[in-house]
Design a protein around this motif. Structure first.
Motif, PDB file in Angstrom:
ATOM      1  N   ASP A 162     -15.341 -46.888  -0.080  1.00 20.01           N
ATOM      2  CA  ASP A 162     -15.446 -47.592   1.199  1.00 20.01           C
ATOM      3  C   ASP A 162     -16.622 -47.142   2.059  1.00 20.01           C
ATOM      4  OD1 ASP A 162     -13.251 -49.143   0.590  1.00 20.01           O
ATOM      5  OD2 ASP A 162     -11.841 -47.808   1.602  1.00 20.01           O
ATOM      6  N   GLU A 163     -16.877 -45.846   2.125  1.00 20.90           N
ATOM      7  CA  GLU A 163     -17.991 -45.358   2.924  1.00 20.90           C
ATOM      8  C   GLU A 163     -18.378 -43.959   2.484  1.00 20.90           C
ATOM      9  OE1 GLU A 163     -16.482 -45.360   6.948  1.00 20.90           O
ATOM     10  OE2 GLU A 163     -15.927 -43.243   6.789  1.00 20.90           O
ATOM     11  N   GLY A 164     -19.568 -43.537   2.902  1.00 20.88           N
ATOM     12  CA  GLY A 164     -20.011 -42.197   2.562  1.00 20.88           C
ATOM     13  C   GLY A 164     -21.169 -41.764   3.431  1.00 20.88           C
ATOM     14  N   ASN A 165     -21.186 -40.479   3.771  1.00 15.36           N
ATOM     15  CA  ASN A 165     -22.292 -39.888   4.508  1.00 15.36           C
ATOM     16  C   ASN A 165     -23.077 -39.031   3.530  1.00 15.36           C
ATOM     17  OD1 ASN A 165     -24.051 -38.467   6.106  1.00 15.36           O
ATOM     18  ND2 ASN A 165     -22.499 -37.608   7.481  1.00 15.36           N
ATOM     19  N   PHE A 166     -24.143 -39.573   2.970  1.00 14.19           N
ATOM     20  CA  PHE A 166     -24.908 -38.876   1.937  1.00 14.19           C
ATOM     21  C   PHE A 166     -26.129 -38.187   2.551  1.00 14.19           C
ATOM     22  CE2 PHE A 166     -22.902 -42.604  -0.091  1.00 14.19           C
ATOM     23  CZ  PHE A 166     -21.986 -41.923  -0.867  1.00 14.19           C
ATOM     24  N   GLU A 173     -17.292 -22.950   0.193  1.00 13.75           N
ATOM     25  CA  GLU A 173     -17.208 -22.739  -1.247  1.00 13.75           C
ATOM     26  C   GLU A 173     -17.253 -24.087  -1.956  1.00 13.75           C
ATOM     27  OE1 GLU A 173     -14.323 -20.644  -4.605  1.00 13.75           O
ATOM     28  OE2 GLU A 173     -14.224 -20.011  -2.500  1.00 13.75           O
ATOM     29  N   THR A 174     -18.334 -24.304  -2.709  1.00 15.19           N
ATOM     30  CA  THR A 174     -18.534 -25.584  -3.373  1.00 15.19           C
ATOM     31  C   THR A 174     -17.878 -25.599  -4.748  1.00 15.19           C
ATOM     32  OG1 THR A 174     -20.660 -24.831  -4.254  1.00 15.19           O
ATOM     33  CG2 THR A 174     -20.685 -26.033  -2.152  1.00 15.19           C
ATOM     34  N   GLY A 233     -23.564 -30.578  -3.488  1.00 20.46           N
ATOM     35  CA  GLY A 233     -22.719 -29.675  -2.725  1.00 20.46           C
ATOM     36  C   GLY A 233     -21.711 -30.389  -1.855  1.00 20.46           C
ATOM     37  N   ARG A 234     -21.503 -31.694  -2.087  1.00 20.41           N
ATOM     38  CA  ARG A 234     -20.569 -32.452  -1.241  1.00 20.41           C
ATOM     39  C   ARG A 234     -19.113 -32.180  -1.592  1.00 20.41           C
ATOM     40  NH1 ARG A 234     -18.685 -37.387  -3.715  1.00 20.41           N
ATOM     41  NH2 ARG A 234     -18.229 -38.289  -1.673  1.00 20.41           N
ATOM     42  N   TYR A 264     -22.681 -35.742  -7.392  1.00 14.62           N
ATOM     43  CA  TYR A 264     -23.663 -34.756  -6.948  1.00 14.62           C
ATOM     44  C   TYR A 264     -23.286 -33.348  -7.389  1.00 14.62           C
ATOM     45  CZ  TYR A 264     -26.074 -38.346  -4.319  1.00 14.62           C
ATOM     46  OH  TYR A 264     -26.787 -39.464  -3.979  1.00 14.62           O
ATOM     47  N   ILE A 265     -22.977 -33.215  -8.660  1.00 15.63           N
ATOM     48  CA  ILE A 265     -22.781 -31.912  -9.274  1.00 15.63           C
ATOM     49  C   ILE A 265     -23.559 -31.912 -10.591  1.00 15.63           C
ATOM     50  CG2 ILE A 265     -20.493 -31.493  -8.265  1.00 15.63           C
ATOM     51  CD1 ILE A 265     -19.293 -32.330 -10.967  1.00 15.63           C
ATOM     52  N   ASN A 266     -23.754 -30.746 -11.144  1.00 14.62           N
ATOM     53  CA  ASN A 266     -24.450 -30.623 -12.413  1.00 14.62           C
ATOM     54  C   ASN A 266     -23.443 -30.861 -13.522  1.00 14.62           C
ATOM     55  OD1 ASN A 266     -26.604 -30.211 -14.092  1.00 14.62           O
ATOM     56  ND2 ASN A 266     -26.536 -27.982 -13.986  1.00 14.62           N
TER      57      ASN A 266
END
Length: 509
Positions: free
Chosen positions: A352-356, A294-295, A284-285, A376-378
């Motif tokens: 470079d970076e990510g908030n997972f 809305e994803t 859902g990111r 992170y999607i199907n």
């Protein structure tokens, strides 16, 4: 085959209907079920085809044989913690690879699985084939359901079987070559739901496997409904799209183009990715920039998905485990305006970076200079409208109109790239080879990290002088090279299968 395939068959039938009973077993390439009951009603077969086990395909692990991935060396990335102290970032490290990933990444000869391990690429495909055989061989004779309904399910089973065989023969066999296909090792063709007859399975040739696929698709296409229940079931568009892919792999560009054009007449919808952005979280990111609630549309909600097969082997085992190779990043960043941006890189990778996490105030992970795969999607390992555009564009570039090829690319790129500059408006028109390279680069962007599509493209295109390339991987001070057309591009038949089939011929990889 071995115990896993036969037990998987019983698993599908048990889960779908609860009617399969294993009464006794004997050794035949593993144990085989006896005394099972074949479904008798139309609804029973419909339930079989609705099994969630049939809805997944392929495996991202095949990316380790391609030029898309990179695993970093130990200590290569230092993550700056909230306290300002650099600490080693280990998520992408080569030392974190599984044995199979390490063997593929280093282009190991021979078997790539550790002894005793099954290969889901082989096992799951044949388990699915058994189910499709059970439906194809019996659905037309059930006493209920209309003739049209029975024929539609029959066609669906043929498409499903063909789908599995096209994957199998391209992963475990030499790429189709009309000069050698009649003798190249393919995979065993199984057309019965009866498990074993006391004789060893034969490894059919590549030509024989393709002939079976072609026969199934030719029979199925006119019987498929114009509108399917959902994207997990094939409609008429898939009949043409599937044949387009098959003929492309065979190098029959005229028939591939004909079928791609027929498919596009039925469905040419594309999803505009430009309005989307990324936020914190895992699944859902990807969200609408104008409405973060809305994803990104998936599965049945994505207009591009025309035959959905969930991509297996991703999840925590692949997301955030690899970074894009420099070679892939250069492809993503080429042919862009100064203010252009390819949204596939923006959305499906974190750079470079990510908030997972699900916490917007969490400290992001830092990996400056790298782009990790984190969609992170199907994802769909089946068929999409962009693939049809790309097949048509490649065939036009090869045997038809260069202008038409570029128009197809431009339409796809308009849905992918902010401030896209059209190829057809370029001052210097590309020649046929240059146009073909543009198409192949676009295929790489579209299918990045999906595994099988890039591997198959490498196998088929390495035979052409204009494309031929060697793949180089490195980590921890070592370098490994996979030359073009090397037999290690071909996955080995799993040792668990060979144990039951010691005479099965093999490629020397």
């Amino acid at each position: 085959m071995n115990l896993r395939y036969n037990m998987n068959l019983s698993k599908y039938l048990l889960l779908g209907l609860g009617i399969l009973s294993l009464q006794s077993c004997d050794d035949f390439l593993g144990n085989k079920p006896k005394g099972y009951t074949i479904p008798e009603k139309f609804e029973d077969y419909s339930k079989l085809l609705n099994s969630s086990y049939l809805m997944s395909s392929s495996n991202t692990v095949l990316s380790y044989l391609t030029d898309d991935v990179y695993r970093t060396s130990d200590g290569e990335i230092m993550n700056v913690s909230s306290g300002g102290n650099p600490v080693e970032y280990t998520e992408f490290n080569f030392s974190g690879c599984s044995d199979q990933e390490r063997n593929l990444y280093t282009f190991k000869s021979g078997q790539v699985l550790t002894p005793g391990n099954n290969d889901p690429l082989w096992d799951d495909a044949y388990a699915n084939i058994y189910v499709y055989n059970a439906v194809a061989n019996n659905i037309l004779n059930v006493p209920d359901g209309t003739k049209e309904q029975r024929e539609a399910k029959y066609a669906e089973a043929l498409v499903g079987r063909a789908f599995e065989y096209l994957n199998l023969v391209n992963i475990f066999g030499n790429h189709y070559d009309p000069a050698t296909a009649a003798t190249d090792y393919g995979v065993p063709i199984l057309l019965s739901e009866e498990v074993g007859d006391g004789a060893s399975y034969v490894r059919n040739t590549v030509a024989e496997v393709y002939n079976q696929i072609m026969s199934d698709l030719k029979t199925a296409t006119p019987l498929l409904p114009e509108v399917a229940t959902n994207v997990y079931h094939p409609n008429r568009t898939i009949g043409y799209a599937f044949q387009a892919r098959m003929f492309l792999y065979m190098g029959d560009y005229e028939n591939a183009l004909t079928n791609a054009n027929e498919a596009l007449k039925l469905n040419d919808q594309l999803l505009d990715m430009k309005p989307y952005t990324t936020t914190y979280s895992t699944f859902g990111r990807i969200v609408l920039e104008s409405n973060p609630d809305e994803t990104f549309p998936e599965d049945v909600d994505n207009v591009e998905n025309i035959f959905m097969r969930n991509l297996g082997g991703a999840g925590s085992g692949f997301y955030r485990a690899v970074v894009a190779s420099q070679d892939l990043l250069e492809i993503f960043k080429s042919h862009l305006a100064s203010d252009g941006e390819d949204m596939r890189l923006r959305l499906f990778f974190a750079t470079d970076e990510g908030n997972f996490t699900m916490n917007p105030s969490a400290e992001p992970e830092h990996f400056k200079g790298y782009s990790t795969y984190a969609p992170y999607i199907n994802q769909n390992a089946g068929f999409t409208t962009p693939e049809i555009y790309l097949i048509a564009a490649e065939c036009e570039a090869r045997i038809g109109s260069i202008s038409r090829a570029l128009q197809l690319l431009d339409k796809l790129r308009d849905a992918r790239i902010k401030n896209n500059v059209h190829y057809v408006e370029a001052t210097d028109a590309p020649n046929r080879t240059e146009a073909l390279r543009l198409v192949i680069d676009e295929r790489r962007r579209e299918f990045a990290m999906l595994g099988a599509p890039r591997l198959i493209d490498l196998k088929r295109l390495n035979r052409e002088d204009w494309f031929r390339k060697d793949i180089v991987h490195s980590a921890n001070g070592e370098t490994w090279t996979l030359p073009a057309n090397d037999p290690r591009y071909i996955m080995p038949v799993p040792q668990t299968v060979l144990d039951f089939n010691p005479d099965m011929p093999q490629y020397e990889r």
